[in-house]
Design a protein around this motif. Structure first.
Motif, PDB file in Angstrom:
ATOM      1  N   ASP A  21       6.265  -8.277  10.944  1.00  0.00           N
ATOM      2  CA  ASP A  21       6.263  -9.360  11.930  1.00  0.00           C
ATOM      3  C   ASP A  21       7.145 -10.510  11.428  1.00  0.00           C
ATOM      4  N   PRO A  22       8.283 -10.773  12.058  1.00  0.00           N
ATOM      5  CA  PRO A  22       9.185 -11.834  11.586  1.00  0.00           C
ATOM      6  C   PRO A  22       8.588 -13.226  11.663  1.00  0.00           C
ATOM      7  N   THR A  23       7.517 -13.395  12.452  1.00  0.00           N
ATOM      8  CA  THR A  23       6.897 -14.716  12.572  1.00  0.00           C
ATOM      9  C   THR A  23       5.816 -14.944  11.520  1.00  0.00           C
ATOM     10  N   ASP A  24       5.486 -13.899  10.756  1.00  0.00           N
ATOM     11  CA  ASP A  24       4.448 -14.006   9.730  1.00  0.00           C
ATOM     12  C   ASP A  24       5.087 -14.365   8.390  1.00  0.00           C
ATOM     13  N   PRO A  25       4.523 -15.297   7.636  1.00  0.00           N
ATOM     14  CA  PRO A  25       5.121 -15.700   6.357  1.00  0.00           C
ATOM     15  C   PRO A  25       5.043 -14.622   5.273  1.00  0.00           C
ATOM     16  N   ALA A  26       4.172 -13.639   5.443  1.00  0.00           N
ATOM     17  CA  ALA A  26       4.070 -12.569   4.451  1.00  0.00           C
ATOM     18  C   ALA A  26       5.361 -11.766   4.417  1.00  0.00           C
ATOM     19  N   SER A  27       5.825 -11.416   3.216  1.00  0.00           N
ATOM     20  CA  SER A  27       7.076 -10.662   3.095  1.00  0.00           C
ATOM     21  C   SER A  27       7.043  -9.807   1.838  1.00  0.00           C
ATOM     22  N   TRP A  28       7.926  -8.812   1.814  1.00  0.00           N
ATOM     23  CA  TRP A  28       8.035  -7.942   0.649  1.00  0.00           C
ATOM     24  C   TRP A  28       8.418  -8.745  -0.594  1.00  0.00           C
ATOM     25  N   ASP A  29       9.219  -9.781  -0.413  1.00  0.00           N
ATOM     26  CA  ASP A  29       9.715 -10.567  -1.534  1.00  0.00           C
ATOM     27  C   ASP A  29       8.770 -11.687  -1.945  1.00  0.00           C
ATOM     28  N   GLY A  30       7.695 -11.894  -1.193  1.00  0.00           N
ATOM     29  CA  GLY A  30       6.781 -12.992  -1.479  1.00  0.00           C
ATOM     30  C   GLY A  30       5.602 -12.567  -2.337  1.00  0.00           C
ATOM     31  N   PRO A  31       4.616 -13.445  -2.473  1.00  0.00           N
ATOM     32  CA  PRO A  31       3.433 -13.160  -3.295  1.00  0.00           C
ATOM     33  C   PRO A  31       2.679 -11.914  -2.848  1.00  0.00           C
ATOM     34  N   ASP A  32       2.603 -11.671  -1.529  1.00  0.00           N
ATOM     35  CA  ASP A  32       1.888 -10.485  -1.039  1.00  0.00           C
ATOM     36  C   ASP A  32       2.594  -9.212  -1.486  1.00  0.00           C
ATOM     37  N   GLY A  33       3.920  -9.216  -1.410  1.00  0.00           N
ATOM     38  CA  GLY A  33       4.672  -8.047  -1.856  1.00  0.00           C
ATOM     39  C   GLY A  33       4.526  -7.819  -3.345  1.00  0.00           C
ATOM     40  N   ALA A  34       4.541  -8.914  -4.117  1.00  0.00           N
ATOM     41  CA  ALA A  34       4.384  -8.798  -5.569  1.00  0.00           C
ATOM     42  C   ALA A  34       3.002  -8.246  -5.919  1.00  0.00           C
ATOM     43  N   ALA A  35       1.979  -8.724  -5.211  1.00  0.00           N
ATOM     44  CA  ALA A  35       0.617  -8.233  -5.467  1.00  0.00           C
ATOM     45  C   ALA A  35       0.499  -6.756  -5.117  1.00  0.00           C
ATOM     46  N   LEU A  36       1.130  -6.352  -4.014  1.00  0.00           N
ATOM     47  CA  LEU A  36       1.104  -4.944  -3.623  1.00  0.00           C
ATOM     48  C   LEU A  36       1.834  -4.089  -4.654  1.00  0.00           C
ATOM     49  N   ALA A  37       2.943  -4.582  -5.194  1.00  0.00           N
ATOM     50  CA  ALA A  37       3.687  -3.839  -6.213  1.00  0.00           C
ATOM     51  C   ALA A  37       2.834  -3.635  -7.461  1.00  0.00           C
ATOM     52  N   ARG A  38       2.156  -4.694  -7.900  1.00  0.00           N
ATOM     53  CA  ARG A  38       1.296  -4.566  -9.086  1.00  0.00           C
ATOM     54  C   ARG A  38       0.154  -3.592  -8.832  1.00  0.00           C
ATOM     55  N   PHE A  39      -0.389  -3.644  -7.632  1.00  0.00           N
ATOM     56  CA  PHE A  39      -1.486  -2.725  -7.290  1.00  0.00           C
ATOM     57  C   PHE A  39      -1.000  -1.278  -7.313  1.00  0.00           C
ATOM     58  N   CYS A  40       0.210  -1.025  -6.763  1.00  0.00           N
ATOM     59  CA  CYS A  40       0.763   0.336  -6.739  1.00  0.00           C
ATOM     60  C   CYS A  40       1.043   0.842  -8.150  1.00  0.00           C
ATOM     61  N   ILE A  41       1.546  -0.043  -9.005  1.00  0.00           N
ATOM     62  CA  ILE A  41       1.808   0.359 -10.389  1.00  0.00           C
ATOM     63  C   ILE A  41       0.520   0.820 -11.053  1.00  0.00           C
ATOM     64  N   ALA A  42      -0.563   0.060 -10.848  1.00  0.00           N
ATOM     65  CA  ALA A  42      -1.855   0.429 -11.441  1.00  0.00           C
ATOM     66  C   ALA A  42      -2.442   1.673 -10.772  1.00  0.00           C
ATOM     67  N   ARG A  43      -2.313   1.762  -9.453  1.00  0.00           N
ATOM     68  CA  ARG A  43      -2.913   2.866  -8.700  1.00  0.00           C
ATOM     69  C   ARG A  43      -2.292   4.204  -9.073  1.00  0.00           C
ATOM     70  N   PHE A  44      -0.963   4.212  -9.265  1.00  0.00           N
ATOM     71  CA  PHE A  44      -0.272   5.478  -9.497  1.00  0.00           C
ATOM     72  C   PHE A  44       0.117   5.697 -10.960  1.00  0.00           C
ATOM     73  N   GLU A  45      -0.404   4.860 -11.841  1.00  0.00           N
ATOM     74  CA  GLU A  45      -0.049   4.988 -13.260  1.00  0.00           C
ATOM     75  C   GLU A  45      -0.451   6.346 -13.831  1.00  0.00           C
ATOM     76  N   ARG A  46      -1.686   6.767 -13.540  1.00  0.00           N
ATOM     77  CA  ARG A  46      -2.150   8.049 -14.075  1.00  0.00           C
ATOM     78  C   ARG A  46      -1.341   9.204 -13.520  1.00  0.00           C
ATOM     79  N   MET A  47      -1.012   9.159 -12.240  1.00  0.00           N
ATOM     80  CA  MET A  47      -0.208  10.214 -11.636  1.00  0.00           C
ATOM     81  C   MET A  47       1.190  10.251 -12.259  1.00  0.00           C
ATOM     82  N   ALA A  48       1.777   9.079 -12.459  1.00  0.00           N
ATOM     83  CA  ALA A  48       3.106   9.015 -13.071  1.00  0.00           C
ATOM     84  C   ALA A  48       3.077   9.597 -14.480  1.00  0.00           C
ATOM     85  N   ARG A  49       2.025   9.281 -15.219  1.00  0.00           N
ATOM     86  CA  ARG A  49       1.897   9.810 -16.581  1.00  0.00           C
ATOM     87  C   ARG A  49       1.783  11.330 -16.563  1.00  0.00           C
TER      88      ARG A  49
END
Length: 275
Positions: free
Chosen positions: A21-49
């Motif tokens: 949504d272009p009218t929503d302040p949430a973005s991939w490059d913002g805090p929400d995107g960073a939090a999602l990236a950290r969550f994905c790193i933790a979520r898929f760490e065991r699978m990656a290993r």
């Protein structure tokens, strides 16, 4: 620590809708995107290993799937993402084993017998480090073949690059993360052009560093060199790592105004990687 709302299928769907949504302040490059990236790193760490791959790669694969608008229609978006990440990690592992691209490994097309770089008479480093002929004055550029670059040389180049980044305002932790992240992809890709193309689309590193697409592309160009083939053998078109490996001192690299301007203007904002 409380579980983020996007850890559930409906929560992820809601966040992705906000990103779209272009009218929503949430973005991939913002805090929400960073939090999602950290969550994905933790979520898929065991699978990656399990597949012997960097956990950041797993998160990057997850982000690629999340960018697909069709994911919003899935009954369980996380299930779709998990399946895709497992497929991509498996293909990447197979590609490394067969020394071919993960796309080829995934589809089983023209899969060749493994052939290591050291079985060849030259590598991309020889081409990039050789540079143009200097003429008949007896001064010849460095010729580099497989095995000539020792790990200690590469580490020394990375350390010098970290110091160079630091002199231009980059926090040491952010500089080392960026260089090691780029270096790991370069090692997997086998050549700067392929690594550049993959990393250009990578959202995990951008989210971790908290820099936008233009700044990330500038960093990649500074480290890996210009993605344009016609500039590949021009000194200014080669990345700082290759130039340092070729014997170019840090002080000389710092005389490149385009490189220093790109790095100075792309300093991360994220405090998490400043130490």
């Amino acid at each position: 620590m409380s579980t983020p709302t996007f850890s559930t299928p409906e929560g992820l769907r809601a966040l992705l809708r906000r990103f779209a949504d272009p009218t929503d302040p949430a973005s991939w490059d913002g805090p929400d995107g960073a939090a999602l990236a950290r969550f994905c790193i933790a979520r898929f760490e065991r699978m990656a290993r399990k597949f012997r791959q960097p956990r950041e790669d797993a998160a990057s694969f997850a982000f690629e799937v999340m960018c697909d608008p069709h994911l919003l229609q899935a009954d369980d978006p996380w299930a779709v993402v998990t399946t895709a990440v497992r497929r991509d990690l498996s293909a990447q592992l197979m590609g490394e084993s067969l020394l071919c691209g993960d796309r080829t490994a995934r589809h089983g097309v023209d899969v060749h017998d493994p052939q290591r770089i050291t079985d060849r008479d030259w590598t991309f480093l020889e081409v990039h480090l050789a540079g143009p002929d200097t003429g008949d004055d007896g001064q010849h550029p460095r010729q580099t073949k497989a095995g000539d670059i020792a790990p200690v040389e590469l580490q020394a180049a990375v350390d010098d690059a970290v110091r160079l980044f630091g002199s231009l305002g980059w926090p040491r932790g952010a500089a080392r993360f960026a260089l090691e992240y780029i270096g790991s992809r370069l090692e997997l890709a086998g050549n700067p052009a392929t690594a550049f193309e993959y990393l250009r689309r990578d959202k995990v590193a951008r989210a971790r560093l908290d820099i936008d697409q233009a700044a990330w592309t500038a960093v990649l160009t500074a480290v890996l060199g210009s993605p344009h083939p016609d500039r590949a053998l021009v000194p200014a078109g080669r990345g700082m790592l290759l130039r340092m490996l070729a014997g170019c001192p840090v002080d000389e690299v710092l005389t490149d105004p385009a490189l220093t301007s790109a790095l100075a203007s792309s300093v991360p904002r994220d405090k998490a990687v400043r130490q």
